[in-house]
Design a protein around this motif. Structure first.
Motif, PDB file in Angstrom:
ATOM      1  N   PRO A   1      47.573  50.258  47.871  1.00 39.01           N
ATOM      2  CA  PRO A   1      48.056  49.663  46.619  1.00 39.01           C
ATOM      3  C   PRO A   1      46.906  49.438  45.652  1.00 39.01           C
ATOM      4  O   PRO A   1      45.734  49.395  46.041  1.00 39.01           O
ATOM      5  CB  PRO A   1      48.681  48.343  47.075  1.00 39.01           C
ATOM      6  CG  PRO A   1      47.950  48.006  48.327  1.00 39.01           C
ATOM      7  CD  PRO A   1      47.614  49.313  48.990  1.00 39.01           C
ATOM      8  N   SER A   2      47.244  49.284  44.395  1.00 38.90           N
ATOM      9  CA  SER A   2      46.219  49.061  43.388  1.00 38.90           C
ATOM     10  C   SER A   2      45.600  47.682  43.565  1.00 38.90           C
ATOM     11  O   SER A   2      46.300  46.682  43.755  1.00 38.90           O
ATOM     12  CB  SER A   2      46.824  49.182  41.992  1.00 38.90           C
ATOM     13  OG  SER A   2      45.906  48.753  41.019  1.00 38.90           O
ATOM     14  N   ALA A   3      44.285  47.614  43.466  1.00 32.59           N
ATOM     15  CA  ALA A   3      43.593  46.332  43.558  1.00 32.59           C
ATOM     16  C   ALA A   3      43.850  45.458  42.344  1.00 32.59           C
ATOM     17  O   ALA A   3      43.539  44.268  42.375  1.00 32.59           O
ATOM     18  CB  ALA A   3      42.080  46.571  43.718  1.00 32.59           C
ATOM     19  N   ARG A   4      44.421  45.998  41.284  1.00 27.11           N
ATOM     20  CA  ARG A   4      44.741  45.215  40.098  1.00 27.11           C
ATOM     21  C   ARG A   4      46.059  44.457  40.257  1.00 27.11           C
ATOM     22  O   ARG A   4      46.360  43.587  39.459  1.00 27.11           O
ATOM     23  CB  ARG A   4      44.824  46.122  38.872  1.00 27.11           C
ATOM     24  CG  ARG A   4      43.598  46.984  38.667  1.00 27.11           C
ATOM     25  CD  ARG A   4      43.760  47.859  37.449  1.00 27.11           C
ATOM     26  NE  ARG A   4      43.622  47.091  36.214  1.00 27.11           N
ATOM     27  CZ  ARG A   4      44.170  47.451  35.061  1.00 27.11           C
ATOM     28  NH1 ARG A   4      44.928  48.519  35.026  1.00 27.11           N
ATOM     29  NH2 ARG A   4      43.990  46.731  33.980  1.00 27.11           N
TER      30      ARG A   4
ATOM     31  N   CYS B   1      47.268  43.411  43.582  1.00 25.62           N
ATOM     32  CA  CYS B   1      47.318  42.665  44.829  1.00 25.62           C
ATOM     33  C   CYS B   1      45.972  41.984  45.049  1.00 25.62           C
ATOM     34  O   CYS B   1      45.005  42.236  44.326  1.00 25.62           O
ATOM     35  CB  CYS B   1      47.669  43.570  46.007  1.00 25.62           C
ATOM     36  SG  CYS B   1      46.465  44.886  46.329  1.00 25.62           S
ATOM     37  N   TYR B   2      45.906  41.122  46.030  1.00 28.87           N
ATOM     38  CA  TYR B   2      44.712  40.315  46.284  1.00 28.87           C
ATOM     39  C   TYR B   2      43.795  41.049  47.252  1.00 28.87           C
ATOM     40  O   TYR B   2      43.663  40.694  48.430  1.00 28.87           O
ATOM     41  CB  TYR B   2      45.124  38.949  46.830  1.00 28.87           C
ATOM     42  CG  TYR B   2      46.018  38.203  45.880  1.00 28.87           C
ATOM     43  CD1 TYR B   2      45.489  37.516  44.800  1.00 28.87           C
ATOM     44  CD2 TYR B   2      47.402  38.209  46.050  1.00 28.87           C
ATOM     45  CE1 TYR B   2      46.301  36.841  43.909  1.00 28.87           C
ATOM     46  CE2 TYR B   2      48.224  37.534  45.169  1.00 28.87           C
ATOM     47  CZ  TYR B   2      47.666  36.850  44.098  1.00 28.87           C
ATOM     48  OH  TYR B   2      48.486  36.196  43.228  1.00 28.87           O
ATOM     49  N   VAL B   3      43.176  42.107  46.761  1.00 29.42           N
ATOM     50  CA  VAL B   3      42.297  42.949  47.564  1.00 29.42           C
ATOM     51  C   VAL B   3      41.105  43.345  46.713  1.00 29.42           C
ATOM     52  O   VAL B   3      41.266  43.682  45.525  1.00 29.42           O
ATOM     53  CB  VAL B   3      43.038  44.210  48.082  1.00 29.42           C
ATOM     54  CG1 VAL B   3      42.073  45.166  48.758  1.00 29.42           C
ATOM     55  CG2 VAL B   3      44.143  43.822  49.054  1.00 29.42           C
ATOM     56  N   ASP B   4      39.917  43.283  47.290  1.00 30.15           N
ATOM     57  CA  ASP B   4      38.718  43.818  46.652  1.00 30.15           C
ATOM     58  C   ASP B   4      38.449  45.188  47.266  1.00 30.15           C
ATOM     59  O   ASP B   4      38.153  45.307  48.455  1.00 30.15           O
ATOM     60  CB  ASP B   4      37.527  42.885  46.880  1.00 30.15           C
ATOM     61  CG  ASP B   4      36.327  43.284  46.041  1.00 30.15           C
ATOM     62  OD1 ASP B   4      36.240  44.470  45.667  1.00 30.15           O
ATOM     63  OD2 ASP B   4      35.471  42.428  45.766  1.00 30.15           O
ATOM     64  N   ARG B   5      38.574  46.224  46.449  1.00 31.31           N
ATOM     65  CA  ARG B   5      38.461  47.575  47.002  1.00 31.31           C
ATOM     66  C   ARG B   5      37.061  47.903  47.501  1.00 31.31           C
ATOM     67  O   ARG B   5      36.880  48.823  48.293  1.00 31.31           O
ATOM     68  CB  ARG B   5      38.907  48.598  45.963  1.00 31.31           C
ATOM     69  CG  ARG B   5      38.057  48.647  44.711  1.00 31.31           C
ATOM     70  CD  ARG B   5      38.439  49.837  43.861  1.00 31.31           C
ATOM     71  NE  ARG B   5      37.753  49.825  42.593  1.00 31.31           N
ATOM     72  CZ  ARG B   5      38.268  49.326  41.484  1.00 31.31           C
ATOM     73  NH1 ARG B   5      39.458  48.775  41.522  1.00 31.31           N
ATOM     74  NH2 ARG B   5      37.603  49.352  40.362  1.00 31.31           N
ATOM     75  N   ARG B   6      36.043  47.165  47.042  1.00 34.64           N
ATOM     76  CA  ARG B   6      34.695  47.434  47.555  1.00 34.64           C
ATOM     77  C   ARG B   6      34.572  46.996  48.997  1.00 34.64           C
ATOM     78  O   ARG B   6      33.919  47.658  49.806  1.00 34.64           O
ATOM     79  CB  ARG B   6      33.681  46.724  46.682  1.00 34.64           C
ATOM     80  CG  ARG B   6      33.571  47.281  45.273  1.00 34.64           C
ATOM     81  CD  ARG B   6      32.720  46.402  44.394  1.00 34.64           C
ATOM     82  NE  ARG B   6      33.339  45.084  44.234  1.00 34.64           N
ATOM     83  CZ  ARG B   6      32.753  44.086  43.598  1.00 34.64           C
ATOM     84  NH1 ARG B   6      31.533  44.245  43.095  1.00 34.64           N
ATOM     85  NH2 ARG B   6      33.365  42.941  43.457  1.00 34.64           N
ATOM     86  N   VAL B   7      35.223  45.883  49.343  1.00 26.54           N
ATOM     87  CA  VAL B   7      35.219  45.437  50.740  1.00 26.54           C
ATOM     88  C   VAL B   7      36.022  46.399  51.608  1.00 26.54           C
ATOM     89  O   VAL B   7      35.641  46.696  52.741  1.00 26.54           O
ATOM     90  CB  VAL B   7      35.781  44.008  50.836  1.00 26.54           C
ATOM     91  CG1 VAL B   7      35.860  43.555  52.290  1.00 26.54           C
ATOM     92  CG2 VAL B   7      34.906  43.046  50.042  1.00 26.54           C
ATOM     93  N   MET B   8      37.141  46.908  51.060  1.00 21.86           N
ATOM     94  CA  MET B   8      37.984  47.827  51.825  1.00 21.86           C
ATOM     95  C   MET B   8      37.407  49.235  51.878  1.00 21.86           C
ATOM     96  O   MET B   8      37.843  50.057  52.692  1.00 21.86           O
ATOM     97  CB  MET B   8      39.376  47.873  51.199  1.00 21.86           C
ATOM     98  CG  MET B   8      40.077  46.527  51.154  1.00 21.86           C
ATOM     99  SD  MET B   8      40.420  45.878  52.787  1.00 21.86           S
ATOM    100  CE  MET B   8      41.667  47.018  53.329  1.00 21.86           C
ATOM    101  N   GLY B   9      36.446  49.545  50.992  1.00 20.45           N
ATOM    102  CA  GLY B   9      35.876  50.883  50.981  1.00 20.45           C
ATOM    103  C   GLY B   9      36.733  51.906  50.287  1.00 20.45           C
ATOM    104  O   GLY B   9      36.591  53.109  50.533  1.00 20.45           O
ATOM    105  N   TRP B  10      37.661  51.456  49.408  1.00 15.95           N
ATOM    106  CA  TRP B  10      38.514  52.404  48.683  1.00 15.95           C
ATOM    107  C   TRP B  10      37.737  52.970  47.502  1.00 15.95           C
ATOM    108  O   TRP B  10      37.223  52.255  46.657  1.00 15.95           O
ATOM    109  CB  TRP B  10      39.762  51.707  48.167  1.00 15.95           C
ATOM    110  CG  TRP B  10      40.632  51.168  49.254  1.00 15.95           C
ATOM    111  CD1 TRP B  10      40.572  51.473  50.580  1.00 15.95           C
ATOM    112  CD2 TRP B  10      41.688  50.210  49.111  1.00 15.95           C
ATOM    113  NE1 TRP B  10      41.521  50.772  51.269  1.00 15.95           N
ATOM    114  CE2 TRP B  10      42.226  49.993  50.400  1.00 15.95           C
ATOM    115  CE3 TRP B  10      42.228  49.526  48.035  1.00 15.95           C
ATOM    116  CZ2 TRP B  10      43.273  49.120  50.635  1.00 15.95           C
ATOM    117  CZ3 TRP B  10      43.285  48.660  48.257  1.00 15.95           C
ATOM    118  CH2 TRP B  10      43.799  48.454  49.533  1.00 15.95           C
ATOM    119  N   GLY B  11      37.637  54.266  47.416  1.00 13.03           N
ATOM    120  CA  GLY B  11      36.960  54.917  46.306  1.00 13.03           C
ATOM    121  C   GLY B  11      35.465  54.699  46.308  1.00 13.03           C
ATOM    122  O   GLY B  11      34.829  54.699  45.259  1.00 13.03           O
TER     123      GLY B  11
END
Length: 622
Positions: A140-143, A145-155
């Motif tokens: 899902p988009s990090a914009r 939901c409550y997710v930081d994509r840098r921590v998840m390694g997305w992109g």
């Protein structure tokens, strides 16, 4: 059993057995039954058999009826227009039946009440599991939901610095200026001096399956644009009635609808730009692309003042969200009529729904040499970007419309470039969920599947539609030989959905659908919303787990200093500056939003000077 008698009959007909009379007769049985069709049955029977024996054998072979059962009443056997008795012997039929293709032609009429009930096909839940597995793999988009994509390694890329130093991105960094293209699409087309635009307006009534009016929407625009809309409708309607492919589909894009809200001066709505569709050509109505803005009634005056020459579809209500706007477009184009004239319905077969944030398309061409890496020696980079100076949008849309699978795909779309587009192995993929921002809808196929946009949904409306298509046995088509780029925005679009929640927290049901609207939904719609909510929550729980694992490590490495893994999380946390490693990806968006013109210009200038590019979402982001 029948091969040897048939050979004997053929030899007898050819006179190879001599004067001895044949003992069997070769029949060609043609059966008719209401709602059923059967193949021609050629079979040889002994002359001493009765016609009722022939019917019982046929019923056993094609209807599965036991041979011991008698022939039901109402079954008739005919020789041309003459009805035959079921006690007639097969040998005596030679004098009555006509010969067709080397056999005696016998016609059977089987009544509907004598037909056995068709077997019930077992339900296969594999489609549900298939689409659910696709949904789990999607980010899902990090914009939203409550997710930081840098921590998840997305992109992200752990070797980005080394690649930049080695010159891996020398052919891409700063070579795709987006600010000028964005500015061209934000600028209204020039108007002839001294001429006033004559606006025409008509009310369109969306019709249901029983021709009942669902709602009314207003279509407003200059007279030539309205005439072009009407001529295009007639051309599509004529093509569907004649059941012939539309020859113009390979030359003219399907009608394009662009929902927009809250940004009349910043939206990318000028599709007459030189890299989109270009200036309108001098062609008769019906042979020019239809481009229609989808506007809320509360913002009609603002958009009309900024875009006076545009064709606009005015929604029935305001402040209903992006799902409602797309649902209105789908319902209107599936079947509509002019207000007060339900006897003359009109429709489109396929349409495009495009966000108002797109800036450019480009083609992905195959490289001559691949650089292998990894355990399986798979290519790391297989393609390179080719940005033509011509009509980028026109070329990309027509490439999808010409694909041979487009007749079976309910939804089609493109690859969104996040920097990994050059690593895609396949040019086309089937049954993908990651289709958004630019989607082509086959309205007839969606109607057959019973799939439509969910008007109450405030986020992930395209993903929900694709999920329903795959769940119900439909197909999607994704073009990976063309990619698109879009920009972010601070205002308009889904701003309310991005910022109207608690920070930090967890996505709740009311973030997707209002509780009153959820209670009024049917059970299958409620199930789809729950699956969507569970998908987002699973990603948020995984993020929280990784955050707690990173915190002890960061505390041991840097006492008391905040690290990326322990930053306060907001729905737009992916847009924060990392101040360190930057990602060599193209700036794209994952919602219908864009940055303001000034920031787009600054970002493009920094990129051209060699500064690190802004971080972007994963290619699988919704």
């Amino acid at each position: 059993e029948h091969d040897s008698p048939q050979r004997g009959v053929v030899q007898a007909c050819m006179g190879k057995i001599g004067a001895k009379a044949p003992e069997v007769t070769l029949l060609s049985v043609n059966a008719n039954a209401p709602g059923r069709s059967f193949p021609n049955w050629k079979v040889a029977f002994k002359n001493a058999r009765r016609l009722s024996d022939v019917l019982r054998c046929w019923a056993n072979a094609y209807l599965g009826i036991d041979l011991a059962e008698e022939v039901p009443g109402g079954v008739k056997a005919r020789a041309a227009d003459k009805e035959l008795s079921l006690d007639t012997k097969v040998g005596s039929l030679r004098e009555t039946l006509r010969v067709r293709q080397g056999a005696y032609n016998l016609e059977i009429s089987w009544p509907a009440e004598a037909l056995p009930a068709p077997p019930v096909a077992p339900k296969r839940p594999a489609k549900q599991h298939f689409s659910a597995s696709k949904l789990r793999k999607l980010h899902p988009s990090a914009r939203y939901c409550y997710v930081d994509r840098r921590v998840m390694g997305w992109g992200s890329s752990s070797t980005e610095r080394g690649k930049v130093a080695a010159g891996a991105y020398a052919t891409t960094r700063g070579h795709f200026p987006e600010a000028e293209l964005a500015r061209a699409m934000r600028t209204p087309p020039p108007m002839p001096e001294g001429e006033e635009i004559e606006l025409q307006e008509c009310v369109l009534s969306a019709l249901g399956d029983d021709n009942k009016v669902l709602f009314n929407a207003r279509l407003q625009g200059p007279a030539p644009e309205v005439l072009n809309w009407e001529a295009t409708c007639k051309r599509c309607e004529r093509s569907m009635k004649d059941r012939k492919p539309d020859k113009q589909a390979s030359q003219i894009p399907y009608p394009v609808f662009i929902p927009s809200r809250g940004r009349p001066a910043k939206a990318h709505l000028n599709w007459q730009a030189t890299h989109v569709f270009g200036a309108p050509e001098d062609k008769p109505p019906g042979f020019r692309p239809v481009v229609c803005l989808v506007i809320e009634p509360a913002e009609e005056e603002e958009y009309r003042a900024t875009w006076p020459s545009s064709l606009m579809l005015i929604l029935p209500e305001s402040n209903r969200g992006p799902g409602y706007a797309r649902w209105v477009v789908q319902q209107v184009c599936t079947k509509f009529c002019l207000e007060g004239d339900p006897t003359n319905p009109q429709r489109f077969q396929r349409i495009w729904i495009v966000d108002d944030t797109l800036t450019m398309f480009y083609r992905l061409a195959l490289m001559e040499k691949f650089v292998g890496c990894g355990r399986l020696r798979r290519p790391k980079r297989m393609k390179y970007r080719v940005a033509n100076e011509g009509l980028m949008f026109m070329e990309a849309l027509l490439a999808v419309q010409k694909h041979h699978f487009i007749g079976r795909a309910a939804v089609a779309g493109f690859l969104r470039d996040d920097g990994t587009a050059v690593c895609k192995r396949n040019d086309w993929k089937m049954d993908e969920l990651a289709l958004y921002k630019v989607v082509m809808l086959d309205l007839c196929e969606l109607w057959r599947l019973g799939v439509e946009y969910m008007p109450q949904l405030q986020m992930y409306e395209d993903i929900c539609l694709n999920h329903d298509v795959l769940t119900r046995g439909g197909h999607t088509l994704k073009c990976q030989c063309y990619g698109f780029r879009a920009v972010h925005a601070k205002k308009g679009g889904c701003l309310k959905q991005r910022d109207g929640r608690q920070k930090p927290g967890q996505t709740r049901l009311k973030d997707l659908v209002q509780k009153t609207a959820f209670r009024s939904m049917q059970k299958d719609r409620q199930k789809a919303v729950r699956e969507l909510l569970q998908w987002v929550r699973d990603k948020e729980m995984l993020f929280q787990k990784r955050t707690t694992e990173e915190k002890p490590r960061s505390d041991a490495a840097t006492s008391g200093e905040r690290t990326e893994g322990t930053e306060s999380v907001t729905p737009s946390g992916g847009n924060q500056s990392d101040g360190g490693d930057s990602l060599e990806v193209l700036q794209v968006s994952d919602s219908e939003a864009e940055t303001e013109a000034e920031k787009a210009d600054v970002a493009q200038t920094e990129d051209a000077q060699g500064s690190p590019a802004k971080e972007a979402d994963s290619e699988e982001d919704a």
